[in-house]
Design an enzyme around this catalytic site. Sequence first.
Site, PDB file in Angstrom:
ATOM      1  N   HIS A  21      -0.699   6.819 -14.118  1.00 17.60           N
ATOM      2  CA  HIS A  21      -1.467   5.647 -13.677  1.00 17.60           C
ATOM      3  C   HIS A  21      -2.918   5.755 -14.148  1.00 17.60           C
ATOM      4  CE1 HIS A  21       1.956   5.133 -10.944  1.00 17.60           C
ATOM      5  NE2 HIS A  21       1.573   3.865 -10.827  1.00 17.60           N
ATOM      6  N   HIS A  22      -3.600   4.642 -14.013  1.00 14.32           N
ATOM      7  CA  HIS A  22      -5.028   4.509 -14.355  1.00 14.32           C
ATOM      8  C   HIS A  22      -5.904   5.524 -13.617  1.00 14.32           C
ATOM      9  CE1 HIS A  22      -5.457   2.428 -10.424  1.00 14.32           C
ATOM     10  NE2 HIS A  22      -4.222   2.014 -10.697  1.00 14.32           N
ATOM     11  N   SER A  49       7.224   0.309  -2.217  1.00 13.66           N
ATOM     12  CA  SER A  49       6.274   1.076  -3.037  1.00 13.66           C
ATOM     13  C   SER A  49       6.050   0.401  -4.383  1.00 13.66           C
ATOM     14  CB  SER A  49       6.789   2.500  -3.247  1.00 13.66           C
ATOM     15  OG  SER A  49       8.033   2.475  -3.922  1.00 13.66           O
ATOM     16  N   LYS A  81      -6.713   5.385  -9.626  1.00 12.66           N
ATOM     17  CA  LYS A  81      -5.725   5.493  -8.540  1.00 12.66           C
ATOM     18  C   LYS A  81      -6.072   6.665  -7.622  1.00 12.66           C
ATOM     19  CE  LYS A  81      -0.785   5.546  -7.487  1.00 12.66           C
ATOM     20  NZ  LYS A  81      -0.938   4.584  -6.385  1.00 12.66           N
ATOM     21  N   THR A  97       0.842  -1.202   0.000  1.00 14.39           N
ATOM     22  CA  THR A  97       0.000   0.000   0.000  1.00 14.39           C
ATOM     23  C   THR A  97       0.875   1.249   0.000  1.00 14.39           C
ATOM     24  OG1 THR A  97      -1.721  -1.194   1.177  1.00 14.39           O
ATOM     25  CG2 THR A  97      -1.778   1.202   1.349  1.00 14.39           C
TER      26      THR A  97
HETATM   27  N1  LIG Z   1       3.686  -1.752  -4.100  1.00 10.60           N
HETATM   28  C1  LIG Z   1       3.195  -2.114  -5.287  1.00 10.60           C
HETATM   29  O1  LIG Z   1       3.884  -2.780  -6.091  1.00 10.60           O
HETATM   30  C2  LIG Z   1       1.813  -1.743  -5.639  1.00 10.60           C
HETATM   31  C3  LIG Z   1       1.082  -0.982  -4.770  1.00 10.60           C
HETATM   32  N2  LIG Z   1      -0.226  -0.707  -5.026  1.00 10.60           N
HETATM   33  C4  LIG Z   1      -0.919   0.064  -4.001  1.00 10.60           C
HETATM   34  O2  LIG Z   1      -1.898  -0.784  -3.393  1.00 10.60           O
HETATM   35  C5  LIG Z   1      -2.991   0.031  -2.947  1.00 10.60           C
HETATM   36  C6  LIG Z   1      -4.290  -0.529  -3.516  1.00 10.60           C
HETATM   37  O3  LIG Z   1      -4.296  -0.299  -4.904  1.00 10.60           O
HETATM   38  P1  LIG Z   1      -5.448  -0.921  -5.834  1.00 10.60           P
HETATM   39  O4  LIG Z   1      -5.400  -2.403  -5.741  1.00 10.60           O
HETATM   40  O5  LIG Z   1      -5.324  -0.292  -7.157  1.00 10.60           O
HETATM   41  O6  LIG Z   1      -6.733  -0.327  -5.111  1.00 10.60           O
HETATM   42  P2  LIG Z   1      -8.230  -0.843  -5.154  1.00 10.60           P
HETATM   43  O7  LIG Z   1      -9.033   0.307  -4.652  1.00 10.60           O
HETATM   44  O8  LIG Z   1      -8.537  -1.458  -6.463  1.00 10.60           O
HETATM   45  O9  LIG Z   1      -8.258  -2.050  -4.091  1.00 10.60           O
HETATM   46  C7  LIG Z   1      -8.074  -1.825  -2.730  1.00 10.60           C
HETATM   47  C8  LIG Z   1      -8.686  -3.000  -1.986  1.00 10.60           C
HETATM   48  O10 LIG Z   1      -8.445  -2.794  -0.597  1.00 10.60           O
HETATM   49  C9  LIG Z   1      -9.686  -2.874   0.097  1.00 10.60           C
HETATM   50  N3  LIG Z   1      -9.682  -1.912   1.194  1.00 10.60           N
HETATM   51  C10 LIG Z   1      -9.575  -0.568   1.105  1.00 10.60           C
HETATM   52  N4  LIG Z   1      -9.625  -0.014   2.327  1.00 10.60           N
HETATM   53  C11 LIG Z   1      -9.751  -1.022   3.202  1.00 10.60           C
HETATM   54  C12 LIG Z   1      -9.865  -1.081   4.624  1.00 10.60           C
HETATM   55  N5  LIG Z   1      -9.833   0.032   5.367  1.00 10.60           N
HETATM   56  N6  LIG Z   1     -10.006  -2.299   5.199  1.00 10.60           N
HETATM   57  C13 LIG Z   1     -10.049  -3.409   4.446  1.00 10.60           C
HETATM   58  N7  LIG Z   1      -9.942  -3.422   3.098  1.00 10.60           N
HETATM   59  C14 LIG Z   1      -9.808  -2.236   2.488  1.00 10.60           C
HETATM   60  C15 LIG Z   1     -10.747  -2.506  -0.928  1.00 10.60           C
HETATM   61  O11 LIG Z   1     -11.964  -3.093  -0.561  1.00 10.60           O
HETATM   62  P3  LIG Z   1     -13.341  -2.385  -1.043  1.00 10.60           P
HETATM   63  O12 LIG Z   1     -13.364  -2.497  -2.521  1.00 10.60           O
HETATM   64  O13 LIG Z   1     -14.365  -3.205  -0.335  1.00 10.60           O
HETATM   65  O14 LIG Z   1     -13.256  -0.977  -0.580  1.00 10.60           O
HETATM   66  C16 LIG Z   1     -10.187  -3.139  -2.193  1.00 10.60           C
HETATM   67  O15 LIG Z   1     -10.494  -4.511  -2.259  1.00 10.60           O
HETATM   68  C17 LIG Z   1      -2.688   1.453  -3.383  1.00 10.60           C
HETATM   69  O16 LIG Z   1      -2.099   2.151  -2.311  1.00 10.60           O
HETATM   70  C18 LIG Z   1      -1.687   1.251  -4.506  1.00 10.60           C
HETATM   71  O17 LIG Z   1      -0.855   2.345  -4.724  1.00 10.60           O
HETATM   72  C19 LIG Z   1      -0.854  -1.158  -6.132  1.00 10.60           C
HETATM   73  C20 LIG Z   1      -0.172  -1.908  -7.041  1.00 10.60           C
HETATM   74  C21 LIG Z   1       1.221  -2.242  -6.876  1.00 10.60           C
HETATM   75  O1  LIG Z   2      -1.940   2.199  -7.624  1.00  6.99           O
HETATM   76  C1  LIG Z   2      -1.306   1.542  -8.493  1.00  6.99           C
HETATM   77  O2  LIG Z   2      -1.857   1.032  -9.463  1.00  6.99           O
HETATM   78  C2  LIG Z   2       0.135   1.385  -8.291  1.00  6.99           C
HETATM   79  N1  LIG Z   2       0.648   1.830  -7.189  1.00  6.99           N
HETATM   80  C3  LIG Z   2       2.003   1.768  -6.787  1.00  6.99           C
HETATM   81  C4  LIG Z   2       2.535   3.169  -6.595  1.00  6.99           C
HETATM   82  O3  LIG Z   2       1.793   4.029  -6.074  1.00  6.99           O
HETATM   83  O4  LIG Z   2       3.694   3.421  -6.903  1.00  6.99           O
HETATM   84  C5  LIG Z   2       2.840   0.885  -7.681  1.00  6.99           C
HETATM   85  C6  LIG Z   2       2.435   0.826  -9.121  1.00  6.99           C
HETATM   86  O5  LIG Z   2       2.947   1.937  -9.774  1.00  6.99           O
HETATM   87  C7  LIG Z   2       0.950   0.683  -9.314  1.00  6.99           C
END
Ligand SMILES: NC(=O)C1=CN([C@@H]2O[C@H](COP(=O)(O)OP(=O)(O)OC[C@H]3O[C@@H](n4cnc5c(N)ncnc54)[C@H](OP(=O)(O)O)[C@@H]3O)[C@@H](O)[C@H]2O)C=CC1
Ligand SMILES: O=C(O)C1=N[C@H](C(=O)O)C[C@H](O)C1
Length: 227
Positions: free
Chosen positions: A115-116, A83, A119, A59
């Site tokens: 990003h998409h 990250s 985000k 996250t």
């Molecule tokens: N480090 C890395 O390589 C990457 C990091 N990320 C990061 O991961 C995070 C999530 O991104 P993404 O998957 O696109 O986001 P999404 O919004 O698509 O998914 C987030 C998920 O987390 C759940 N969620 C959100 N808040 C809570 C909470 N308080 N308690 C429990 N579950 C919760 C949501 O549930 P619900 O839908 O029910 O709200 C949803 O299923 C972002 O911060 C992103 O930047 C993403 C990709 C790669």
């Molecule tokens: O939210 C995303 O999608 C992603 N989040 C991460 C970030 O904030 O750097 C990693 C990746 O770029 C995808």
Amino acid sequence: MLAAAQSQGVDVGASIDLGDSFPDALAKSDCVIDFTSHHFTTELLAEALKQKKGLVIGTTGHTNEELAAIKDASKSIPIVFASNFSVGVNTLFWLTRKAAELLGPDFDLEVVEMHHRLKKDSPSGTARTLVEILADVRNLQYDNDCRHGRFGDVGARTKGEIGVHAVRGGDVVGDHTVIFANVGERVELTHKASSRDTFANGAVRAARWLDGKPAGLYDMQDVLGLK
Ligand SMILES: NC(=O)C1=CN([C@@H]2O[C@H](COP(=O)(O)OP(=O)(O)OC[C@H]3O[C@@H](n4cnc5c(N)ncnc54)[C@H](OP(=O)(O)O)[C@@H]3O)[C@@H](O)[C@H]2O)C=CC1
Ligand SMILES: O=C(O)C1=N[C@H](C(=O)O)C[C@H](O)C1
């Protein structure tokens, strides 16, 4: 995430019942892979500390207080906090440090990410890490010296700033470019992710690596042996 885990030979059979609550699920798990929201971090840390479970945190968008809490928790449990879990971006981190060191202080530094449209946090955690690497080489600080976009009569660029620009649209998985610009030439380092599987695969790899590790704060460069 499940598909990525399966591709690495992890048993993700539908017969696994993780219960109805996060504490129940955690009790039946070896560790947590967290890709949620920074709003969940306080609860996540509290339960992981209570149950002494390792964490893989992907996250992004944490406040300084949440970042301090992650660091504090890592004194008691092992945490991989990254990250970005892709091999390519972690290589970009390494290259960015090298390029900043080699090119020296005359080059202006800017980071652009796209990003998409869904985000929520800006700039991306990856862009923040890139700026932190550049700031470290230049003896600057993310909180004080990072310029988030430019608008209006902001004056000429100063030497002591690192620009960061967040672009949002469509279904872009994640693009990051680090620009080193001088008079007469510039260098650009770019990474483009084309599938989210790359993040999921990296997170599963980090979870496997974490197994049996002592308490501490690790990142993906530790997992990949890039340090
Ligand atoms: N480090 C890395 O390589 C990457 C990091 N990320 C990061 O991961 C995070 C999530 O991104 P993404 O998957 O696109 O986001 P999404 O919004 O698509 O998914 C987030 C998920 O987390 C759940 N969620 C959100 N808040 C809570 C909470 N308080 N308690 C429990 N579950 C919760 C949501 O549930 P619900 O839908 O029910 O709200 C949803 O299923 C972002 O911060 C992103 O930047 C993403 C990709 C790669
Ligand atoms: O939210 C995303 O999608 C992603 N989040 C991460 C970030 O904030 O750097 C990693 C990746 O770029 C995808």
